[in-house]
Write a protein that holds these residues in place. Structure first.
Motif, PDB file in Angstrom:
ATOM      1  N   PRO A  95       0.820  -1.211   0.000  1.00 34.70           N
ATOM      2  CA  PRO A  95       0.000   0.000   0.000  1.00 34.70           C
ATOM      3  C   PRO A  95       0.856   1.265   0.000  1.00 34.70           C
ATOM      4  CG  PRO A  95       0.100  -0.902   2.208  1.00 34.70           C
ATOM      5  CD  PRO A  95       0.850  -1.853   1.320  1.00 34.70           C
ATOM      6  N   GLU A  96       0.293   2.318  -0.542  1.00 36.06           N
ATOM      7  CA  GLU A  96       0.999   3.599  -0.627  1.00 36.06           C
ATOM      8  C   GLU A  96       1.477   4.073   0.740  1.00 36.06           C
ATOM      9  OE1 GLU A  96       0.089   8.195  -2.130  1.00 36.06           O
ATOM     10  OE2 GLU A  96      -1.382   6.598  -2.451  1.00 36.06           O
ATOM     11  N   ALA A  97       0.722   3.777   1.791  1.00 34.72           N
ATOM     12  CA  ALA A  97       1.079   4.231   3.138  1.00 34.72           C
ATOM     13  C   ALA A  97       2.405   3.655   3.617  1.00 34.72           C
ATOM     14  CB  ALA A  97      -0.034   3.868   4.120  1.00 34.72           C
ATOM     15  N   LEU A  98       2.855   2.548   3.012  1.00 31.60           N
ATOM     16  CA  LEU A  98       4.109   1.913   3.424  1.00 31.60           C
ATOM     17  C   LEU A  98       5.204   2.096   2.371  1.00 31.60           C
ATOM     18  CD1 LEU A  98       2.809  -1.419   5.004  1.00 31.60           C
ATOM     19  CD2 LEU A  98       3.437   0.711   6.154  1.00 31.60           C
ATOM     20  N   PHE A  99       5.113   3.163   1.598  1.00 39.94           N
ATOM     21  CA  PHE A  99       6.059   3.421   0.519  1.00 39.94           C
ATOM     22  C   PHE A  99       7.512   3.300   0.973  1.00 39.94           C
ATOM     23  CE2 PHE A  99       8.020   7.079  -2.095  1.00 39.94           C
ATOM     24  CZ  PHE A  99       8.517   6.202  -3.053  1.00 39.94           C
ATOM     25  N   GLU A 100       7.876   3.996   2.030  1.00 34.97           N
ATOM     26  CA  GLU A 100       9.274   4.005   2.477  1.00 34.97           C
ATOM     27  C   GLU A 100       9.686   2.638   3.015  1.00 34.97           C
ATOM     28  OE1 GLU A 100       9.827   7.223   5.185  1.00 34.97           O
ATOM     29  OE2 GLU A 100       9.623   8.760   3.629  1.00 34.97           O
ATOM     30  N   GLN A 101       8.777   1.967   3.706  1.00 34.97           N
ATOM     31  CA  GLN A 101       9.102   0.648   4.251  1.00 34.97           C
ATOM     32  C   GLN A 101       9.296  -0.380   3.130  1.00 34.97           C
ATOM     33  OE1 GLN A 101       6.806   2.668   5.430  1.00 34.97           O
ATOM     34  NE2 GLN A 101       7.146   2.889   7.642  1.00 34.97           N
ATOM     35  N   VAL A 102       8.423  -0.340   2.117  1.00 31.36           N
ATOM     36  CA  VAL A 102       8.560  -1.270   0.996  1.00 31.36           C
ATOM     37  C   VAL A 102       9.910  -1.068   0.314  1.00 31.36           C
ATOM     38  CG1 VAL A 102       7.641  -1.945  -1.260  1.00 31.36           C
ATOM     39  CG2 VAL A 102       6.071  -1.404   0.609  1.00 31.36           C
ATOM     40  N   ASN A 103      10.258   0.186   0.059  1.00 35.28           N
ATOM     41  CA  ASN A 103      11.540   0.482  -0.574  1.00 35.28           C
ATOM     42  C   ASN A 103      12.700  -0.008   0.287  1.00 35.28           C
ATOM     43  OD1 ASN A 103      13.267   1.955  -2.580  1.00 35.28           O
ATOM     44  ND2 ASN A 103      13.775   3.141  -0.751  1.00 35.28           N
ATOM     45  N   ALA A 104      12.606   0.220   1.584  1.00 37.68           N
ATOM     46  CA  ALA A 104      13.708  -0.140   2.478  1.00 37.68           C
ATOM     47  C   ALA A 104      13.907  -1.646   2.589  1.00 37.68           C
ATOM     48  CB  ALA A 104      13.473   0.459   3.867  1.00 37.68           C
ATOM     49  N   THR A 105      12.846  -2.424   2.411  1.00 36.25           N
ATOM     50  CA  THR A 105      13.019  -3.882   2.476  1.00 36.25           C
ATOM     51  C   THR A 105      13.750  -4.417   1.256  1.00 36.25           C
ATOM     52  OG1 THR A 105      10.800  -4.249   1.535  1.00 36.25           O
ATOM     53  CG2 THR A 105      11.007  -4.279   3.946  1.00 36.25           C
ATOM     54  N   GLY A 106      13.993  -3.560   0.258  1.00 36.32           N
ATOM     55  CA  GLY A 106      14.816  -3.943  -0.874  1.00 36.32           C
ATOM     56  C   GLY A 106      16.302  -3.730  -0.622  1.00 36.32           C
ATOM     57  N   VAL A 165     -13.040  -4.846   1.329  1.00 38.45           N
ATOM     58  CA  VAL A 165     -13.812  -5.767   0.494  1.00 38.45           C
ATOM     59  C   VAL A 165     -15.218  -5.218   0.277  1.00 38.45           C
ATOM     60  CG1 VAL A 165     -14.752  -8.098   0.297  1.00 38.45           C
ATOM     61  CG2 VAL A 165     -12.479  -7.750   1.292  1.00 38.45           C
ATOM     62  N   ARG A 166     -15.644  -5.207  -0.984  1.00 42.91           N
ATOM     63  CA  ARG A 166     -17.001  -4.809  -1.324  1.00 42.91           C
ATOM     64  C   ARG A 166     -17.444  -5.586  -2.555  1.00 42.91           C
ATOM     65  NH1 ARG A 166     -16.095   0.017  -1.779  1.00 42.91           N
ATOM     66  NH2 ARG A 166     -16.425   0.532  -3.983  1.00 42.91           N
ATOM     67  N   ASP A 167     -18.685  -6.057  -2.541  1.00 50.77           N
ATOM     68  CA  ASP A 167     -19.223  -6.835  -3.659  1.00 50.77           C
ATOM     69  C   ASP A 167     -18.377  -8.064  -3.950  1.00 50.77           C
ATOM     70  OD1 ASP A 167     -21.249  -4.924  -3.959  1.00 50.77           O
ATOM     71  OD2 ASP A 167     -20.034  -3.740  -5.357  1.00 50.77           O
ATOM     72  N   GLY A 168     -17.844  -8.654  -2.889  1.00 53.96           N
ATOM     73  CA  GLY A 168     -17.143  -9.922  -3.030  1.00 53.96           C
ATOM     74  C   GLY A 168     -15.697  -9.846  -3.463  1.00 53.96           C
ATOM     75  N   ARG A 169     -15.130  -8.656  -3.526  1.00 55.30           N
ATOM     76  CA  ARG A 169     -13.727  -8.552  -3.926  1.00 55.30           C
ATOM     77  C   ARG A 169     -13.083  -7.313  -3.310  1.00 55.30           C
ATOM     78  NH1 ARG A 169     -12.777  -4.867  -8.260  1.00 55.30           N
ATOM     79  NH2 ARG A 169     -14.690  -4.026  -9.199  1.00 55.30           N
ATOM     80  N   PRO A 170     -11.760  -7.354  -3.099  1.00 50.64           N
ATOM     81  CA  PRO A 170     -11.064  -6.155  -2.636  1.00 50.64           C
ATOM     82  C   PRO A 170     -11.172  -5.057  -3.690  1.00 50.64           C
ATOM     83  CG  PRO A 170      -9.709  -8.105  -2.298  1.00 50.64           C
ATOM     84  CD  PRO A 170     -10.856  -8.524  -3.168  1.00 50.64           C
ATOM     85  N   ARG A 171     -11.412  -3.831  -3.230  1.00 50.93           N
ATOM     86  CA  ARG A 171     -11.630  -2.712  -4.149  1.00 50.93           C
ATOM     87  C   ARG A 171     -10.367  -1.854  -4.261  1.00 50.93           C
ATOM     88  NH1 ARG A 171     -16.525  -3.280  -6.860  1.00 50.93           N
ATOM     89  NH2 ARG A 171     -16.043  -1.146  -7.509  1.00 50.93           N
ATOM     90  N   ILE A 172     -10.040  -1.509  -5.489  1.00 50.03           N
ATOM     91  CA  ILE A 172      -8.790  -0.811  -5.748  1.00 50.03           C
ATOM     92  C   ILE A 172      -8.710   0.519  -5.017  1.00 50.03           C
ATOM     93  CG2 ILE A 172      -9.668   0.318  -7.842  1.00 50.03           C
ATOM     94  CD1 ILE A 172      -6.087  -1.048  -7.273  1.00 50.03           C
ATOM     95  N   GLU A 173      -9.834   1.226  -4.893  1.00 52.03           N
ATOM     96  CA  GLU A 173      -9.794   2.540  -4.244  1.00 52.03           C
ATOM     97  C   GLU A 173      -9.521   2.433  -2.746  1.00 52.03           C
ATOM     98  OE1 GLU A 173     -14.202   1.404  -4.742  1.00 52.03           O
ATOM     99  OE2 GLU A 173     -12.325   1.247  -5.878  1.00 52.03           O
ATOM    100  N   GLU A 174      -9.695   1.244  -2.183  1.00 45.20           N
ATOM    101  CA  GLU A 174      -9.385   1.019  -0.774  1.00 45.20           C
ATOM    102  C   GLU A 174      -7.964   0.481  -0.586  1.00 45.20           C
ATOM    103  OE1 GLU A 174     -11.366   1.964   1.515  1.00 45.20           O
ATOM    104  OE2 GLU A 174     -13.178   2.316   0.333  1.00 45.20           O
ATOM    105  N   LEU A 175      -7.395  -0.104  -1.634  1.00 47.83           N
ATOM    106  CA  LEU A 175      -6.081  -0.737  -1.519  1.00 47.83           C
ATOM    107  C   LEU A 175      -4.937   0.250  -1.706  1.00 47.83           C
ATOM    108  CD1 LEU A 175      -6.747  -4.023  -3.534  1.00 47.83           C
ATOM    109  CD2 LEU A 175      -6.918  -3.648  -1.064  1.00 47.83           C
ATOM    110  N   ASN A 176      -5.091   1.211  -2.629  1.00 47.38           N
ATOM    111  CA  ASN A 176      -4.056   2.214  -2.894  1.00 47.38           C
ATOM    112  C   ASN A 176      -2.675   1.581  -3.086  1.00 47.38           C
ATOM    113  OD1 ASN A 176      -5.799   4.536  -2.669  1.00 47.38           O
ATOM    114  ND2 ASN A 176      -5.815   4.185  -0.460  1.00 47.38           N
ATOM    115  N   PRO A 177      -2.542   0.667  -4.053  1.00 49.47           N
ATOM    116  CA  PRO A 177      -1.258  -0.039  -4.212  1.00 49.47           C
ATOM    117  C   PRO A 177      -0.191   0.818  -4.864  1.00 49.47           C
ATOM    118  CG  PRO A 177      -2.754  -0.669  -5.954  1.00 49.47           C
ATOM    119  CD  PRO A 177      -3.542   0.229  -5.030  1.00 49.47           C
ATOM    120  N   LEU A 178       1.048   0.490  -4.562  1.00 47.98           N
ATOM    121  CA  LEU A 178       2.196   1.086  -5.218  1.00 47.98           C
ATOM    122  C   LEU A 178       2.544   0.268  -6.460  1.00 47.98           C
ATOM    123  CD1 LEU A 178       4.419   1.605  -2.070  1.00 47.98           C
ATOM    124  CD2 LEU A 178       3.555   3.466  -3.510  1.00 47.98           C
ATOM    125  N   ALA A 179       3.189   0.906  -7.419  1.00 56.45           N
ATOM    126  CA  ALA A 179       3.695   0.208  -8.600  1.00 56.45           C
ATOM    127  C   ALA A 179       5.094   0.727  -8.914  1.00 56.45           C
ATOM    128  CB  ALA A 179       2.774   0.425  -9.802  1.00 56.45           C
TER     129      ALA A 179
END
Length: 217
Positions: free
Chosen positions: A90-101, A166-180
């Motif tokens: 998730p975007e909220a863990l941007f620095e942590q994700v980078n640091a684990t590399g 989760v909404r309508d049986g699946r995780p919703r992208i607007e709630e996940l805020n993933p990094l790429a």
């Protein structure tokens, strides 16, 4: 639709060094989702690392894949113990994700070093990231060696998500805020969401204006 007349720059992998062409590929195969892989070694120590060569490999059975460029701890651990988790970044863990590399030695716990919490998974022995809204629990299906890299295929035996995403049986992208991942040191968030339905051929053939509009006629 008219084709734009642009001059092109050409990149020949046979003439370029491996690193130079790798930078080209990383810049055009974008955006790439990130597999935040948590694995364990034979002694029970855990490793947490981001892998941006990651996608779904099969639907039935459900299989995901990530690529280890070189022999990384994730690959060594998965081959040694046979399971791992893939955690959404998730975007909220941007620095942590980078640091684990960071190239920590094998005896260093990336999660502990970066303040990330690991918790027990539901099915596999490898832990999952507590702060990640979605985790896939996988058992090793197979690996394929390709030159300097190894593709790891994991059969998904369990998936878990926060109830709030989760909404309508699946995780919703607007709630996940993933990094790429992008090229170089560039990263991206989801930005503007676009939604469009695929056009069935029956509708396409019945309504010529659909194709005409796309072709700019």
């Amino acid at each position: 639709m008219t084709s734009p007349d642009h001059a092109r720059t050409h990149f020949d992998p046979a003439e370029m060094g491996t690193g130079a062409f790798y930078r080209v590929l990383n810049s055009v195969v974008v955006p790439r989702p990130i597999a935040w892989v948590c694995s364990r070694d034979a002694e029970g120590g855990h490793n947490l690392a981001p892998h941006s060569f990651y996608t779904v490999a099969c639907v039935d059975p459900p299989i995901v894949q990530f690529t280890s460029v070189g022999r990384k701890d994730s690959l060594n651990n998965v081959e040694a113990t046979g399971d791992f988790t893939v955690n959404l970044t998730p975007e909220a863990l941007f620095e942590q994700v980078n640091a684990t590399g960071t190239d920590f030695p094998p005896d260093h716990d990336e999660a502990e070093q970066t303040g990330v919490t690991l918790e027990d998974s539901s099915v596999v022995a490898a832990k999952r990231v507590a702060e990640s809204p979605v985790s896939l629990e996988c058992v090793l299906h197979s690996t394929i060696r390709l030159g300097d890299s190894t593709v790891v295929f994991g059969r998904v035996v369990h998936a878990t998500a926060w109830e709030t995403v989760v909404r309508d049986g699946r995780p919703r992208i607007e709630e996940l805020n993933p990094l790429a991942r992008l090229g170089g040191n560039e990263w991206a968030t989801i930005g503007e969401l676009k939604e469009i339905k695929r056009i069935p051929f029956s509708q396409w053939s019945e309504d010529p204006s659909i194709g005409q509009a796309l072709r700019g006629e």
